[in-house]
Write an enzyme that holds these catalytic residues in place. Sequence first.
Site, PDB file in Angstrom:
ATOM      1  N   GLY A 198      46.970  42.428  42.092  1.00  0.00           N
ATOM      2  CA  GLY A 198      47.494  42.974  42.980  1.00  0.00           C
ATOM      3  C   GLY A 198      46.443  44.225  44.412  1.00  0.00           C
ATOM      4  N   SER A 199      46.820  42.506  44.890  1.00  0.00           N
ATOM      5  CA  SER A 199      46.274  42.988  46.319  1.00  0.00           C
ATOM      6  C   SER A 199      47.359  43.909  47.277  1.00  0.00           C
ATOM      7  CB  SER A 199      46.846  41.717  46.940  1.00  0.00           C
ATOM      8  OG  SER A 199      47.628  40.899  47.221  1.00  0.00           O
TER       9      SER A 199
ATOM     10  N   LYS B 266      34.429  44.455  45.540  1.00  0.00           N
ATOM     11  CA  LYS B 266      34.329  43.108  45.936  1.00  0.00           C
ATOM     12  C   LYS B 266      35.208  42.148  45.221  1.00  0.00           C
ATOM     13  CE  LYS B 266      30.085  43.021  44.642  1.00  0.00           C
ATOM     14  NZ  LYS B 266      28.330  42.897  44.093  1.00  0.00           N
TER      15      LYS B 266
ATOM     16  N   GLU C 124      38.159  35.368  40.728  1.00  0.00           N
ATOM     17  CA  GLU C 124      37.734  34.203  40.155  1.00  0.00           C
ATOM     18  C   GLU C 124      36.286  34.101  39.662  1.00  0.00           C
ATOM     19  OE1 GLU C 124      38.110  30.731  43.143  1.00  0.00           O
ATOM     20  OE2 GLU C 124      37.913  33.020  43.081  1.00  0.00           O
TER      21      GLU C 124
END
Lengths: 159, 333
Positions: B48-49, B285, B289
């Site tokens: 979703g960047s 943030k 991961e």
Amino acid sequence: MNKITVHCTVNHKPVAVEIDPNKRLLDMLREDLNLTSVKEGCSEGECGACTVIFNGEPVTSCCVLAGQAEGADIITLEGVSVDGKPDVVQQAFMDAGAVQCGFCTPGMILTAEALLAKNPAPTEEEVKQAMSGNLCRCTGYAKIVEAVLLAAERARGGV
Amino acid sequence: MKRRGTGVGCMFYGVGNTGLPNPAAAFVQVLPDTSVHVTVGAADIGQGSSTMAASVAAETLGLNYEDIHVVWADTMYAPEGGATSASRQTFITGNAVKNACQTAMGELKRTASEELNVPEEDLVFRKREIYSNKDASVRMTYPELMAAMGKKGRLAVGAGYYNPKTTYLSPVDMSGVPYELYSYATCILEVEVDTDTGEVSLLKAVSAHDVGTPIGIKLVEGQIEGGTAMGTGFVISEKIDVDPKTLAIKNPTLSKYIIETSMDVPVVYPIVVSSEGEAGPFGAKGVGEPALIPSIPATIAAINDAIGSSFTSTPIFPADIVKAWKEQQKTQG
């Protein structure tokens, strides 16, 4: 190699396709009919990315020879939308956030369509069981299962 | 016999490349019809960047998400974005988009200030309107602002980039600043272990993640749910089988490298924890991961709790479990 001609119905339209007899249904759909929503993942019937609805059943098209489709009724994702607009399952996948990278999505939606055609009111367990042949590495399946249940509810006129 | 166990895994994770420069950039233009072109190098692999870039641009410019069109990852047009790795794109590309939008806003602010007769620092850009924070009745719409820009021959364009504030690490003792910010998470997971077959059923996972300011809750939840499936799979079914002689991977197929299906994943309860004051765009943030990391020790600990074993590595296959259970019974008996 002598070519064969396969006659079948693809996305509600009759087609006749001349192909090599060793061609897979997956390749016929992608290469000869340009239906590129049908994805090739594992090529061994494990992942479900190449799922099509074949005579009402979800089938991995990588494991079907195109010649076996003679006389069959085949639906791909391109045959699901209504007048170019998303149908109830596609809309539910969008609304539930059930798509991440999208590679498994066509197969997921077709498996869901085949399930809901037979069982319009599945339980969560039935949905998980039905979708278990379609692998997804991104979502953890939670929102996919949610989308199928939402689609079922909307199709029944609930929401 | 079926035995249940619960395990907890905690982690903190440095976002971005370790002790190295890793900048990303963005180009932005607000067009006369108030639609926006955002161009980023970040490759959206489903996390979703691109959605994030549109959200950050809309928030910074005071427009709606639907106004933003993102072109991404095409190296013919896009500036450097760096790798989609290290959970870094929300933090770094997000800041790049914000910086590019702020540059583009220079001319927007100058023009709005002239039109409304309000000092630039008092202007608020929000939801397609521009108004004074001293008197909200002094206002104009975005289309009016873009019309004024057009009349004055001004364009709203910006380029921006961001490089996390890190230092190279000392080769002697690894001292230095490896990351500018850290994500934190805890996962509590419950399993049921069949001591006769060694099969592990993943029941429930509660996974709480400090993501700063979440940009798109649904995307963050999706990341946590997917990450938990990967992490638990890493413990109970996934093993890359490498031939010790040739170093070839012996199981490069999905019939031999087993990932979880919809029947195998635990029910995941994602908890998105907000925190403030972080260096990402609007305090966001990375979660990519971190979503998977704590579920690995949590699953191992849950199995250990269920059968009294002391596994410390992955994977843990049914044969390992049956063996551990038998040893455990022997020691007790």
